[in-house]
Design a protein around this motif. Structure first.
Motif, PDB file in Angstrom:
ATOM      1  N   MET A  51       0.908  -1.257   0.158  1.00 58.23           N
ATOM      2  CA  MET A  51       0.059  -0.006  -0.015  1.00 58.23           C
ATOM      3  C   MET A  51       0.909   1.382  -0.025  1.00 58.23           C
ATOM      4  O   MET A  51       0.277   2.357  -0.314  1.00 58.23           O
ATOM      5  N   ASP A  52       2.253   1.243   0.412  1.00 66.14           N
ATOM      6  CA  ASP A  52       2.733   2.320   0.459  1.00 66.14           C
ATOM      7  C   ASP A  52       3.729   2.393  -0.889  1.00 66.14           C
ATOM      8  O   ASP A  52       4.590   2.198  -1.369  1.00 66.14           O
ATOM      9  N   LYS A  65      -6.249   7.214  -0.273  1.00 66.67           N
ATOM     10  CA  LYS A  65      -7.194   7.496  -1.126  1.00 66.67           C
ATOM     11  C   LYS A  65      -7.470   6.170  -2.235  1.00 66.67           C
ATOM     12  O   LYS A  65      -8.659   5.665  -2.622  1.00 66.67           O
ATOM     13  N   PHE A  66      -6.253   5.547  -2.785  1.00 68.90           N
ATOM     14  CA  PHE A  66      -6.283   4.561  -3.595  1.00 68.90           C
ATOM     15  C   PHE A  66      -5.807   3.300  -2.644  1.00 68.90           C
ATOM     16  O   PHE A  66      -5.371   2.172  -3.533  1.00 68.90           O
ATOM     17  N   VAL A  67      -5.960   3.002  -1.458  1.00 66.92           N
ATOM     18  CA  VAL A  67      -5.520   1.928  -0.887  1.00 66.92           C
ATOM     19  C   VAL A  67      -6.384   0.732  -1.203  1.00 66.92           C
ATOM     20  O   VAL A  67      -5.704  -0.313  -1.182  1.00 66.92           O
ATOM     21  N   LEU A  68      -7.554   0.779  -1.752  1.00 73.53           N
ATOM     22  CA  LEU A  68      -8.120  -0.283  -1.992  1.00 73.53           C
ATOM     23  C   LEU A  68      -7.719  -1.048  -3.468  1.00 73.53           C
ATOM     24  O   LEU A  68      -7.643  -2.257  -3.779  1.00 73.53           O
ATOM     25  N   ASP A  74      -8.838  -2.948 -10.098  1.00 71.18           N
ATOM     26  CA  ASP A  74      -9.983  -2.412 -10.448  1.00 71.18           C
ATOM     27  C   ASP A  74     -10.876  -1.613  -9.367  1.00 71.18           C
ATOM     28  O   ASP A  74     -12.071  -1.489  -9.496  1.00 71.18           O
ATOM     29  N   ALA A  75     -10.188  -1.781  -8.275  1.00 73.66           N
ATOM     30  CA  ALA A  75     -11.269  -1.260  -6.823  1.00 73.66           C
ATOM     31  C   ALA A  75     -11.269   0.195  -7.073  1.00 73.66           C
ATOM     32  O   ALA A  75     -10.562   0.971  -7.693  1.00 73.66           O
ATOM     33  N   ARG A  76     -12.345   0.710  -6.266  1.00 74.29           N
ATOM     34  CA  ARG A  76     -12.652   2.086  -6.323  1.00 74.29           C
ATOM     35  C   ARG A  76     -11.698   2.861  -5.480  1.00 74.29           C
ATOM     36  O   ARG A  76     -11.032   2.353  -4.653  1.00 74.29           O
ATOM     37  N   LYS A  81     -14.334  11.374   2.705  1.00 73.71           N
ATOM     38  CA  LYS A  81     -14.683  11.278   3.759  1.00 73.71           C
ATOM     39  C   LYS A  81     -13.995  10.029   4.391  1.00 73.71           C
ATOM     40  O   LYS A  81     -13.749   9.964   5.841  1.00 73.71           O
ATOM     41  N   GLU A  82     -14.101   8.987   3.603  1.00 72.10           N
ATOM     42  CA  GLU A  82     -13.653   7.656   4.176  1.00 72.10           C
ATOM     43  C   GLU A  82     -12.157   7.770   4.471  1.00 72.10           C
ATOM     44  O   GLU A  82     -11.522   7.057   5.378  1.00 72.10           O
TER      45      GLU A  82
END
Length: 109
Positions: A51-52, A65-68, A74-76, A81-82
């Motif tokens: 994730m880093d 913001k892009f952790v998923l 292809d994750a959102r 807020k999240e």
């Protein structure tokens, strides 16, 4: 390294599907669903490194913001807020970023 070398691909897909709607992300439930909560501290550290994205030793707000997408390309994106809620939950020292110790503590709580 791919997240699937640490976690089960089916578990990742189920967790991403469960939080597909904007503003539905819950880090505690997500870590449990993907199986990260039951992994060793060393395996959690490996997930942190995935994730880093910029290899800075921290997950900054912009990366969060892009952790998923660390789990599936292809994750959102997380909503603002999240992202802020996730950062606030993990950033124990108030420096505006998540270190590996903070991340491990968050996963294990």
């Amino acid at each position: 390294m791919a997240m699937t070398s640490i976690l089960n691909a089916d578990d990742i897909k189920k967790a991403l599907d469960a939080f597909a709607a904007p503003d539905s992300f819950d880090h505690a439930k997500f870590f449990e669903m993907v199986g990260l909560k039951s992994k060793s501290a060393e395996e959690v550290k490996k997930a942190f490194l995935v994730m880093d994205a910029d290899n800075s030793g921290f997950i900054e707000e912009e990366e969060l913001k892009f952790v998923l997408q660390g789990f599936s390309t292809d994750a959102r994106d997380l909503t603002d807020k999240e992202t802020k809620a996730f950062l606030n939950a993990a950033d124990n020292d108030g420096d505006g970023k998540i270190g590996v110790e903070e991340f491990t503590a968050l996963v294990k709580e």
